[in-house]
Design a protein around this motif. Structure first.
Motif, PDB file in Angstrom:
ATOM      1  N   THR A 143       0.848  -1.195   0.000  1.00  0.00           N
ATOM      2  CA  THR A 143       0.000   0.000   0.000  1.00  0.00           C
ATOM      3  C   THR A 143       0.879   1.238   0.000  1.00  0.00           C
ATOM      4  O   THR A 143       1.973   1.249   0.567  1.00  0.00           O
TER       5      THR A 143
ATOM      6  N   GLU B   6     -11.123   0.739   1.341  1.00  0.00           N
ATOM      7  CA  GLU B   6     -11.245   1.783   2.349  1.00  0.00           C
ATOM      8  C   GLU B   6     -10.730   1.273   3.698  1.00  0.00           C
ATOM      9  O   GLU B   6     -11.151   0.220   4.178  1.00  0.00           O
TER      10      GLU B   6
ATOM     11  N   HIS C 275       0.377   5.852  -0.694  1.00  0.00           N
ATOM     12  CA  HIS C 275      -0.584   6.941  -0.784  1.00  0.00           C
ATOM     13  C   HIS C 275      -0.253   7.796  -1.999  1.00  0.00           C
ATOM     14  O   HIS C 275       0.890   8.226  -2.181  1.00  0.00           O
ATOM     15  N   TYR C 276      -1.258   8.001  -2.822  1.00  0.00           N
ATOM     16  CA  TYR C 276      -1.110   8.754  -4.057  1.00  0.00           C
ATOM     17  C   TYR C 276      -0.903  10.227  -3.738  1.00  0.00           C
ATOM     18  O   TYR C 276      -1.582  10.805  -2.870  1.00  0.00           O
TER      19      TYR C 276
ATOM     20  N   THR D  83      -5.124   9.491  -1.319  1.00  0.00           N
ATOM     21  CA  THR D  83      -5.853   8.248  -1.553  1.00  0.00           C
ATOM     22  C   THR D  83      -4.914   7.054  -1.388  1.00  0.00           C
ATOM     23  O   THR D  83      -3.796   7.050  -1.910  1.00  0.00           O
TER      24      THR D  83
ATOM     25  N   SER E 143     -10.226   8.579 -10.365  1.00  0.00           N
ATOM     26  CA  SER E 143     -10.735   8.318  -9.007  1.00  0.00           C
ATOM     27  C   SER E 143      -9.700   8.588  -7.922  1.00  0.00           C
ATOM     28  O   SER E 143      -9.962   8.322  -6.753  1.00  0.00           O
ATOM     29  N   LEU E 144      -8.533   9.104  -8.303  1.00  0.00           N
ATOM     30  CA  LEU E 144      -7.474   9.313  -7.317  1.00  0.00           C
ATOM     31  C   LEU E 144      -7.384  10.782  -6.936  1.00  0.00           C
ATOM     32  O   LEU E 144      -7.583  11.669  -7.766  1.00  0.00           O
TER      33      LEU E 144
ATOM     34  N   VAL F 132      -7.776   5.021 -14.042  1.00  0.00           N
ATOM     35  CA  VAL F 132      -7.831   5.034 -12.585  1.00  0.00           C
ATOM     36  C   VAL F 132      -7.497   6.411 -12.037  1.00  0.00           C
ATOM     37  O   VAL F 132      -7.851   6.750 -10.908  1.00  0.00           O
TER      38      VAL F 132
ATOM     39  N   VAL G  41      -3.502   3.542  -2.308  1.00  0.00           N
ATOM     40  CA  VAL G  41      -3.441   2.774  -3.552  1.00  0.00           C
ATOM     41  C   VAL G  41      -2.643   1.497  -3.315  1.00  0.00           C
ATOM     42  O   VAL G  41      -1.894   1.385  -2.337  1.00  0.00           O
TER      43      VAL G  41
ATOM     44  N   GLY H 147      -4.254   0.002  -8.668  1.00  0.00           N
ATOM     45  CA  GLY H 147      -5.597   0.514  -8.414  1.00  0.00           C
ATOM     46  C   GLY H 147      -5.722   1.055  -7.002  1.00  0.00           C
ATOM     47  O   GLY H 147      -4.754   1.124  -6.233  1.00  0.00           O
ATOM     48  N   ARG H 148      -6.936   1.458  -6.648  1.00  0.00           N
ATOM     49  CA  ARG H 148      -7.199   1.974  -5.311  1.00  0.00           C
ATOM     50  C   ARG H 148      -7.194   0.839  -4.292  1.00  0.00           C
ATOM     51  O   ARG H 148      -7.617  -0.274  -4.589  1.00  0.00           O
ATOM     52  N   ALA H 149      -6.749   1.160  -3.090  1.00  0.00           N
ATOM     53  CA  ALA H 149      -6.805   0.186  -1.998  1.00  0.00           C
ATOM     54  C   ALA H 149      -8.195   0.216  -1.374  1.00  0.00           C
ATOM     55  O   ALA H 149      -8.906   1.222  -1.460  1.00  0.00           O
TER      56      ALA H 149
END
Length: 587
Positions: free
Chosen positions: A84, A144, A86-87, A127, A122-123, A119, A129, A140-142
């Motif tokens: 994981t 929640e 963070h963007y 966020t 949505s970032l 993607v 990721v 992609g997104r991680a």
């Protein structure tokens, strides 16, 4: 092989026949063989078309193979362990293509290719990721996740996606990136300087605001019950002056504490309420609590329902434990909470800090202050030692705090002498009702009840009825209801109905009479409202019920006895007085 060109070549339709899968393969091969033997422009055009098709097919095959390799590589990445991050932001597409700037868990920043460029939509900054284990590809997104970290104090917005915040006991200032959600809240003034925010000191990202602390949650012994609606003048027939004296002490400490210091008065005050059950101790404590809240509301300018809890109730069941040492720990914690609550300022209506009193209520104090050295166990001895140490108002922690301790007990003779000395800084005794106090209590208990209206109106009827009831109860020639035989005395003593009167008994009698009157009104019988006959009948019923409970061992709980007197036997005196006789005696 003939040199004659096929008809299709002559007509220029070879492209269609070669491309048509319905044309037999043998015929298509024959057409190509003849075409290769010719050297005309039409034939050359057909052969060029065939070679171009082969080249395009080869390119398509290579593209499909590469795409297949990419799909297999992505599938391998997604099935392998992921990390994981963070963007932070998207890099310039013209220079680097679809790449993302991310911050890893150790605080280092790296760039990643993006498996799916869509993607990016949505970032946002902050966020979470998912990236591959080698930090090469953003997949992609991680899911929640609850943001966790450390708390910092938001100082100011730097205006470019960064804030300045202080953290730690040394209040060092650090600049953090802000997650988009937090940046929007700051822009909307929903998060003001001074608020607590959740940050990661490694990634240097501020994620979200932290809800304000409810400081009362750390107090486990604080009472959160509503303030009782018991008014001293309205609900108590003959109020004891200790309530007014306590209020005067608190008012002086709130408005002119220097006066109390000049006379050497301690801020903390302790009082012990002693008396038989039903004599009004609990009612006075509730009235004191109400009056204290009224005083605090007037001092702070806040309504009562907005004042924080300032009452601590200590019960034996909350403090005593069967486990060794746990009772002492609970007592120590309770007094730590009392001292901390008293030291915590409360902002008034203008936001200025105010010191407010704390009321500590310990009812049935004999459960905690039992005599030491008894045959029960040594548990109470250990508890008493801890309790006496914390109850010492000469110590600075209590002496300098505005804390009002109120103890109550029905059996002070069972309490430890040292505990009585500490708790009984002021001893308030509650007894049975005399004529004046009985009349006052009866008046308060019936103040809001309807009476049967007569010629002079309801008010006059009520006043006359109460006078008749009081005259009957305290008639000089009233018959005795019980005869008591004391140990060592040949002469018995008699007790009358008036000797059993307490505030609780009068209240029960008024409730009984009111229930009978309400039933009569609902059934349409007799005049509506209370009258003297119903009140006297109910009082007589309650007193007879008390007399029926008398035993030699519990007489002192119901009537006053001289010190040292022990009752050997009890004889009830039958007194079946008819109602008409009661009314005649009252008249």
């Amino acid at each position: 092989m003939t040199n004659e060109r096929p008809r299709e070549i002559k007509n220029g339709t070879m492209h269609r026949f070669l491309a048509d899968p319905a044309t037999p393969m043998e015929q298509r091969l024959r057409m190509l063989r003849h075409a290769c033997a010719q050297d005309t422009p039409d034939v050359l055009a057909v052969l060029t078309w065939v070679l171009d098709g082969c080249t395009a097919q080869r390119a398509n095959d290579l593209l499909e193979a590469k795409l297949h390799e990419v799909d297999e590589a992505l599938a391998a990445l997604k099935s392998s362990p992921l990390r994981t991050a963070h963007y932070l932001q998207q890099l310039d597409r013209q220079c680097f293509g679809p790449r993302a700037l991310v911050v890893l868990s150790d605080g280092s920043i790296t760039t990643c290719s993006v498996a799916d460029p869509q993607v990016f939509a949505s970032l946002a900054c902050g966020t979470a990721v998912l990236i591959d284990a080698k930090n090469h590809v953003l997949l992609g997104r991680a899911p929640e996740m609850l943001a966790v970290g450390e708390e910092a104090c938001f100082e100011r917005d730097l205006g470019d996606g960064r804030i300045e915040a202080t953290m730690g006991s040394d209040e060092r200032r650090l600049v953090y990136r802000t997650a988009n959600s937090l940046a929007e809240m700051i822009a909307q003034k929903r998060v003001e300087p001074g608020a607590r925010v959740l940050v990661c000191p490694v990634r240097l990202i501020a994620f979200s605001p932290v809800p304000a602390i409810d400081r009362m949650t750390r107090y486990s012994f604080v009472s959160r019950e509503a303030v009782p609606d018991v008014r001293l003048e309205r609900d108590i027939g003959d109020p004891h002056p200790f309530v007014a004296e306590t209020l005067a002490h608190v008012r002086t400490e709130l408005t002119a504490p220097e006066v109390a210091r000049r006379y050497g008065l301690r801020r903390s005050r302790m009082m012990l309420l002693v008396g038989v059950s039903g004599s009004g101790k609990t009612l006075h404590i509730q009235a004191l609590q109400r009056e204290l809240y009224e005083l605090m509301a007037a001092t702070t300018g806040l309504p009562i329902d907005q004042l924080p809890p300032r009452v601590v109730r200590l019960r034996s069941s909350d403090l005593l434990s069967k486990w060794f040492g746990e009772s002492e720990q609970r007592i120590a914690r309770a007094f730590d909470e009392i001292e901390a609550l008293a030291a915590e300022p409360v902002p008034d209506a203008r936001g200025l800090p105010r010191e407010l009193p704390v009321l500590v209520v310990i009812e049935e104090a004999d459960g905690l202050g039992r005599q030491r050295g008894s045959a029960s166990s040594d548990v109470h001895d250990r508890v008493q030692t801890t309790l006496l140490q914390r109850l010492d108002t000469t110590t600075q922690k209590l002496r300098d705090r505005l804390v009002v301790f109120v103890f109550s007990t029905n059996v002070p003779q069972l309490m430890d002498a040292a505990f009585l000395r500490r708790a009984g800084g002021q001893t308030i005794r509650f007894g049975r009702l005399g004529r004046r106090s009985f009349s006052a209590v009866l008046d308060k208990c019936t103040a809001r009840l309807p009476f049967a209206a007569g010629d002079g109106g309801e008010a006059l009827v009520r006043e006359t009825a109460l006078e008749r009831v009081t005259a009957w109860m305290f008639a000089p020639d009233a018959e005795a209801v019980v005869e008591l035989h004391a140990v060592g005395s040949a002469t018995p003593t008699r007790r009358h109905a008036r000797d059993f009167l307490t505030g609780a008994l009068v209240d029960r009698a008024v409730q009984e009479a009111a229930a009978r009157a309400a039933r009569n009104e609902a059934e349409g019988r007799n005049a509506t409202g209370l009258d003297a006959q119903q009140l006297m009948t109910a009082l007589w019923s309650q007193i007879q019920a008390t007399v029926d409970q008398l035993r030699p061992e519990n007489v002192a709980d119901h009537v006053n006895l001289p010190d040292g007197v022990r009752i050997a036997s009890v004889r009830r005196i039958p007194t079946p007085l008819p109602v008409q006789s009661l009314l005649e005696r009252a008249g």
